[in-house]
Design a protein around this motif. Sequence first.
Motif, PDB file in Angstrom:
ATOM      1  N   HIS A   1     -22.999  19.107 -61.637  1.00 60.54           N
ATOM      2  CA  HIS A   1     -22.582  20.173 -62.541  1.00 60.54           C
ATOM      3  C   HIS A   1     -23.498  20.163 -63.759  1.00 60.54           C
ATOM      4  O   HIS A   1     -23.887  19.100 -64.257  1.00 60.54           O
ATOM      5  N   TYR A   2     -23.856  21.336 -64.246  1.00 59.33           N
ATOM      6  CA  TYR A   2     -24.898  21.415 -65.279  1.00 59.33           C
ATOM      7  C   TYR A   2     -24.537  20.675 -66.560  1.00 59.33           C
ATOM      8  O   TYR A   2     -25.423  20.221 -67.288  1.00 59.33           O
ATOM      9  N   ARG A   3     -23.233  20.509 -66.848  1.00 62.49           N
ATOM     10  CA  ARG A   3     -22.860  19.821 -68.083  1.00 62.49           C
ATOM     11  C   ARG A   3     -22.790  18.305 -67.925  1.00 62.49           C
ATOM     12  O   ARG A   3     -22.666  17.579 -68.909  1.00 62.49           O
ATOM     13  N   SER A   4     -22.849  17.827 -66.685  1.00 66.58           N
ATOM     14  CA  SER A   4     -22.760  16.384 -66.428  1.00 66.58           C
ATOM     15  C   SER A   4     -24.105  15.713 -66.665  1.00 66.58           C
ATOM     16  O   SER A   4     -25.157  16.342 -66.517  1.00 66.58           O
ATOM     17  N   PRO A   5     -24.108  14.412 -66.993  1.00 68.37           N
ATOM     18  CA  PRO A   5     -25.387  13.686 -67.024  1.00 68.37           C
ATOM     19  C   PRO A   5     -26.005  13.695 -65.637  1.00 68.37           C
ATOM     20  O   PRO A   5     -25.295  13.673 -64.626  1.00 68.37           O
ATOM     21  N   LEU A   6     -27.315  13.762 -65.574  1.00 70.54           N
ATOM     22  CA  LEU A   6     -28.038  13.752 -64.297  1.00 70.54           C
ATOM     23  C   LEU A   6     -28.812  12.451 -64.215  1.00 70.54           C
ATOM     24  O   LEU A   6     -29.717  12.212 -65.018  1.00 70.54           O
ATOM     25  N   ASN A   7     -28.442  11.603 -63.260  1.00 72.21           N
ATOM     26  CA  ASN A   7     -29.066  10.287 -63.161  1.00 72.21           C
ATOM     27  C   ASN A   7     -30.172  10.314 -62.111  1.00 72.21           C
ATOM     28  O   ASN A   7     -29.919  10.451 -60.915  1.00 72.21           O
ATOM     29  N   TYR A   8     -31.413  10.197 -62.579  1.00 72.98           N
ATOM     30  CA  TYR A   8     -32.575  10.229 -61.692  1.00 72.98           C
ATOM     31  C   TYR A   8     -32.892   8.832 -61.178  1.00 72.98           C
ATOM     32  O   TYR A   8     -32.921   7.858 -61.928  1.00 72.98           O
ATOM     33  N   SER A   9     -33.129   8.745 -59.879  1.00 77.55           N
ATOM     34  CA  SER A   9     -33.664   7.524 -59.273  1.00 77.55           C
ATOM     35  C   SER A   9     -34.259   7.919 -57.934  1.00 77.55           C
ATOM     36  O   SER A   9     -33.919   8.966 -57.363  1.00 77.55           O
ATOM     37  N   ASP A  10     -35.131   7.078 -57.402  1.00 75.24           N
ATOM     38  CA  ASP A  10     -35.696   7.357 -56.083  1.00 75.24           C
ATOM     39  C   ASP A  10     -34.598   7.431 -55.031  1.00 75.24           C
ATOM     40  O   ASP A  10     -34.654   8.272 -54.124  1.00 75.24           O
ATOM     41  N   ALA A  11     -33.598   6.571 -55.161  1.00 71.48           N
ATOM     42  CA  ALA A  11     -32.511   6.578 -54.177  1.00 71.48           C
ATOM     43  C   ALA A  11     -31.779   7.910 -54.183  1.00 71.48           C
ATOM     44  O   ALA A  11     -31.417   8.444 -53.124  1.00 71.48           O
ATOM     45  N   HIS A  12     -31.559   8.477 -55.371  1.00 72.96           N
ATOM     46  CA  HIS A  12     -30.870   9.762 -55.453  1.00 72.96           C
ATOM     47  C   HIS A  12     -31.733  10.896 -54.896  1.00 72.96           C
ATOM     48  O   HIS A  12     -31.210  11.836 -54.287  1.00 72.96           O
ATOM     49  N   LEU A  13     -33.048  10.828 -55.104  1.00 72.18           N
ATOM     50  CA  LEU A  13     -33.937  11.856 -54.555  1.00 72.18           C
ATOM     51  C   LEU A  13     -34.007  11.758 -53.030  1.00 72.18           C
ATOM     52  O   LEU A  13     -34.018  12.777 -52.337  1.00 72.18           O
ATOM     53  N   VAL A  14     -34.053  10.535 -52.513  1.00 70.85           N
ATOM     54  CA  VAL A  14     -34.065  10.345 -51.053  1.00 70.85           C
ATOM     55  C   VAL A  14     -32.770  10.885 -50.449  1.00 70.85           C
ATOM     56  O   VAL A  14     -32.771  11.547 -49.403  1.00 70.85           O
ATOM     57  N   ASP A  15     -31.647  10.618 -51.121  1.00 74.20           N
ATOM     58  CA  ASP A  15     -30.365  11.121 -50.635  1.00 74.20           C
ATOM     59  C   ASP A  15     -30.319  12.651 -50.688  1.00 74.20           C
ATOM     60  O   ASP A  15     -29.790  13.296 -49.777  1.00 74.20           O
ATOM     61  N   ALA A  16     -30.896  13.229 -51.751  1.00 76.01           N
ATOM     62  CA  ALA A  16     -30.942  14.689 -51.859  1.00 76.01           C
ATOM     63  C   ALA A  16     -31.777  15.280 -50.732  1.00 76.01           C
ATOM     64  O   ALA A  16     -31.410  16.308 -50.144  1.00 76.01           O
ATOM     65  N   ARG A  17     -32.900  14.647 -50.429  1.00 79.06           N
ATOM     66  CA  ARG A  17     -33.742  15.115 -49.318  1.00 79.06           C
ATOM     67  C   ARG A  17     -32.963  15.085 -48.006  1.00 79.06           C
ATOM     68  O   ARG A  17     -33.019  16.035 -47.214  1.00 79.06           O
ATOM     69  N   SER A  18     -32.241  14.001 -47.769  1.00 79.10           N
ATOM     70  CA  SER A  18     -31.474  13.867 -46.532  1.00 79.10           C
ATOM     71  C   SER A  18     -30.383  14.935 -46.454  1.00 79.10           C
ATOM     72  O   SER A  18     -30.161  15.541 -45.394  1.00 79.10           O
ATOM     73  N   ALA A  19     -29.704  15.174 -47.579  1.00 82.10           N
ATOM     74  CA  ALA A  19     -28.628  16.163 -47.592  1.00 82.10           C
ATOM     75  C   ALA A  19     -29.171  17.569 -47.353  1.00 82.10           C
ATOM     76  O   ALA A  19     -28.609  18.344 -46.557  1.00 82.10           O
ATOM     77  N   LEU A  20     -30.259  17.911 -48.023  1.00 87.50           N
ATOM     78  CA  LEU A  20     -30.857  19.228 -47.833  1.00 87.50           C
ATOM     79  C   LEU A  20     -31.357  19.393 -46.399  1.00 87.50           C
ATOM     80  O   LEU A  20     -31.276  20.488 -45.821  1.00 87.50           O
ATOM     81  N   SER A  21     -31.835  18.309 -45.810  1.00 89.45           N
ATOM     82  CA  SER A  21     -32.292  18.360 -44.418  1.00 89.45           C
ATOM     83  C   SER A  21     -31.155  18.725 -43.472  1.00 89.45           C
ATOM     84  O   SER A  21     -31.374  19.409 -42.465  1.00 89.45           O
ATOM     85  N   ARG A  22     -29.926  18.285 -43.796  1.00 88.44           N
ATOM     86  CA  ARG A  22     -28.785  18.629 -42.934  1.00 88.44           C
ATOM     87  C   ARG A  22     -28.549  20.138 -42.930  1.00 88.44           C
ATOM     88  O   ARG A  22     -28.210  20.718 -41.890  1.00 88.44           O
ATOM     89  N   LEU A  23     -28.731  20.778 -44.080  1.00 88.05           N
ATOM     90  CA  LEU A  23     -28.565  22.230 -44.145  1.00 88.05           C
ATOM     91  C   LEU A  23     -29.662  22.933 -43.354  1.00 88.05           C
ATOM     92  O   LEU A  23     -29.396  23.874 -42.590  1.00 88.05           O
TER      93      LEU A  23
END
Length: 460
Positions: free
Chosen positions: A300-322
């Motif tokens: 959510h845009y008002r929440s803190p956004l925590n960047y890490s390689d693990a989170h980017l890898v997870d985002a890639r995997s999730a987007l790949s499912r779509l």
Amino acid sequence: MLKIHNSLSRKKEQFKPIEPGKVRMYVCGMTVYDYCHLGHARVMVVFDMVARWLRTSEYQVTYVRNITDIDDKIIKRAGENGESIRTLTDRFIAAMHEDADALGVQRPDHEPRATEFVAPMQRLIGDLVGNGLAYQADNEDVCFAVRKFDGYGKLSGKSLDELRAGERVEVAGGKQDPLDFVLWKHARPDEPEEVKWASPWGLGRPGWHIECSAMSSELLGAHFDIHGGGADLQFPHHENEIAQSEGAHQCSFVNYWMHNGFVRVDDEKMSKSLGNFFTIRDVLKGYAPEVVRFFILRAHYRSPLNYSDAHLVDARSALSRLYTALRNVTPAPIEAVDWSAPAAQRFKQAMDDDFNTAEALSVLFDLAAEANRSQSAEISGLLKALGKVLGLLEQEPTTFLQGGGESSGENVAAIEAQIEARIAAKKARDFAEADRIRAELLAQGIALEDTAQGTIWRRA
């Protein structure tokens, strides 16, 4: 019915535009002396999403995002580089556009440069002086008299006695009060001539805060609907904008204030001093731009956004499912979303609830699961159409799944050569070799799928 969390009232409010059917929105943009970082990426993507949803909701939107191209840091960097300020700022504006384009950020309707609006800034300062809210200090700077403006602190929620001069607010000699801030900076002898403008108060240049008050009023009017920016700008910048604008125009400035949350890196604040500072270009060296956009919208845009390689890898995997669902079930073309459809209704309800992209994305995953289960081209089409609303799922699925900008031509050729070797091994009934090749590719992050149409691959 759209509701927006208003930073001014500190609660969600039903959105009612000043002019029915039209929205005027201003967002504080970048100071262009270096490459954009992850915090800038979040601002650009978040308010691009807001503008997209407002337009999807059939509002006529005028979106302004400014460029600060005159500033102490800009002057310092140009001097260090031995180049003109215009050369420096032009270069980094071009780089900013490259980064924004990569992230799928649509250009705002207006992108004013501060140096093009010095005359309106001077008029605004003159109005403040005339209204008794500004004065010329002993050092010849023109300053805003904070304590003379009733209501100062209403955005930050603090009393005057609690407030202190914040970042970029100089406590300079000649001020009547430490809280007063500079509207017009008197020229110094060591500054280049290109940052000196003639004014009723002598040669000088505008202070940082006055820029946005002048540019927004010139392009959107003295009173407009939405003002956005990062949470770090709430005080002092946005607080000062309110004081300047309402003090000069004698009317309400903005109806809805929106602030996106901070970007953190491994749960620490991103900063150069901590060595955890990442430019957009740094991140795009390892991750496809759409993965980064998806990562930003997943929170959510008002929440803190925590960047890490693990989170980017997870985002890639999730987007790949779509994208896998779109590859498996060819989407039926949808010219206009039927918002009465249950999934579309859920998506709309999420977005109308203060732009809750996290919940909206959950609808996309439900649609992907349903498309895989039912093999429905209509469901797959709705998935693609709703993704487009967020600036997602617009690539050809196989292109994304095979790298989406993260793999080179040489890598693709090597992968396909290994696949051919595996096919040959299977034909020769050398299943051990075929399994070895599959395992070797998986170790490289490449997953194989044997289908009726042959072997296909994707990034794991």
